[in-house]
Write an enzyme that holds these catalytic residues in place. Structure first.
Site, PDB file in Angstrom:
ATOM      1  N   LEU A 121       0.913  -1.272   0.402  1.00 48.54           N
ATOM      2  CA  LEU A 121       0.335   0.036   0.097  1.00 48.54           C
ATOM      3  C   LEU A 121       1.320   0.777  -0.140  1.00 48.54           C
ATOM      4  O   LEU A 121       2.397   1.043   0.794  1.00 48.54           O
ATOM      5  CB  LEU A 121      -0.651  -0.437   1.043  1.00 48.54           C
ATOM      6  CG  LEU A 121      -1.632  -1.066   1.089  1.00 48.54           C
ATOM      7  CD1 LEU A 121      -2.599  -0.957   2.235  1.00 48.54           C
ATOM      8  CD2 LEU A 121      -2.814  -1.131   0.081  1.00 48.54           C
ATOM      9  N   ASP A 122       0.215   1.990  -0.930  1.00 47.60           N
ATOM     10  CA  ASP A 122       1.010   3.627  -0.594  1.00 47.60           C
ATOM     11  C   ASP A 122       1.057   4.176   0.512  1.00 47.60           C
ATOM     12  O   ASP A 122       0.269   3.760   1.398  1.00 47.60           O
ATOM     13  CB  ASP A 122       0.317   4.742  -1.458  1.00 47.60           C
ATOM     14  CG  ASP A 122       0.582   3.750  -3.095  1.00 47.60           C
ATOM     15  OD1 ASP A 122       1.818   3.296  -3.457  1.00 47.60           O
ATOM     16  OD2 ASP A 122      -0.030   3.754  -4.268  1.00 47.60           O
ATOM     17  N   GLY A 123       1.824   5.150   0.880  1.00 47.69           N
ATOM     18  CA  GLY A 123       1.790   5.821   2.239  1.00 47.69           C
ATOM     19  C   GLY A 123       0.582   6.479   2.799  1.00 47.69           C
ATOM     20  O   GLY A 123       0.279   6.280   4.076  1.00 47.69           O
ATOM     21  N   SER A 168      -2.183   6.315   1.193  1.00 46.94           N
ATOM     22  CA  SER A 168      -2.930   4.445   1.461  1.00 46.94           C
ATOM     23  C   SER A 168      -3.349   3.947   3.039  1.00 46.94           C
ATOM     24  O   SER A 168      -2.556   3.672   4.158  1.00 46.94           O
ATOM     25  CB  SER A 168      -3.019   3.149   0.508  1.00 46.94           C
ATOM     26  OG  SER A 168      -3.017   4.203  -1.128  1.00 46.94           O
TER      27      SER A 168
END
Length: 210
Positions: A50-52, A54
């Site tokens: 997951l991106d930062g 998200s």
């Protein structure tokens, strides 16, 4: 010389908080998985990152086969996201998202997303605001939807919403197949048995070891 014993693999589910990256080490000044107050075994890594910006369900394991089995095999696996978007999203827009959209690819060019499941949902009653994240003023119109995909292109959900005319305000992965985030709070994690992990993710049990 006595050989080292082969230790059993371990499997974890984390509610990744907003602002944390899905890495244990980084040259950048960012919040890391290693900042969690938990002693992970050697070889633990995140899968289905997951991106930062998200949040939500992040899987961690010492089993290097999981990424291939879950995201790179012939069998497609559902992953569901709870998404808050700016403005009121119309049924016509939801239908277009369901049918598939053309989005910009990571390395240039464009990509047509596969048909997916999109549903309008009520605002969650017990959802915490992300620490340091985008806090929405109550007067700003917004909508909540769930999106279930069988693919995970780079920032795909955000790009799908952008192409539909909506800015993503919060993005929370709430499940992968039958493995759900449940009542885990941001920053909390739990360990699953190998049997439960494979069963909930609908992975082939004959390929458990690796």
């Amino acid at each position: 010389m006595e050989s080292n014993p082969i230790l059993p693999h371990r499997y974890f589910v984390l509610n990744k908080p907003y602002g944390m990256v899905s890495q244990f080490v980084s040259p950048d000044n960012v919040q890391l998985l290693s900042d969690l107050e938990f002693s992970f075994p050697e070889g633990t890594h995140a899968i289905g990152r997951l991106d930062g910006d998200s949040e939500g369900l992040l899987l961690l394991t010492t089993n290097k086969k999981i990424t291939r089995l879950l995201f790179q095999g012939e069998v497609m696996h559902n992953r569901t996201y709870l998404v808050q978007v700016r403005e009121v999203i119309s049924e016509a827009t939801i239908e277009k998202m369901r049918a598939g959209l053309e989005i910009k690819g990571k390395g240039g060019g464009f990509y047509n997303t596969r048909p997916c499941q999109v549903k309008r949902v009520e605002k969650p009653a017990d959802l915490f605001d992300p620490a340091g994240g985008y806090i929405l003023h109550p007067s700003i119109r917004n909508s909540w939807i769930t999106i279930t995909l069988t693919e995970g292109k780079f920032r795909q959900v955000r790009k799908m919403c952008y192409e539909s005319g909506h800015k993503v305000l919060r993005l929370i992965r709430i499940s992968i197949e039958d493995l759900e985030l449940g009542d885990l709070l941001p920053g909390q994690l739990k360990e699953l048995s190998e049997a439960d992990f494979f069963s909930l993710l609908k992975l082939p049990t004959e390929q458990v070891t690796g």
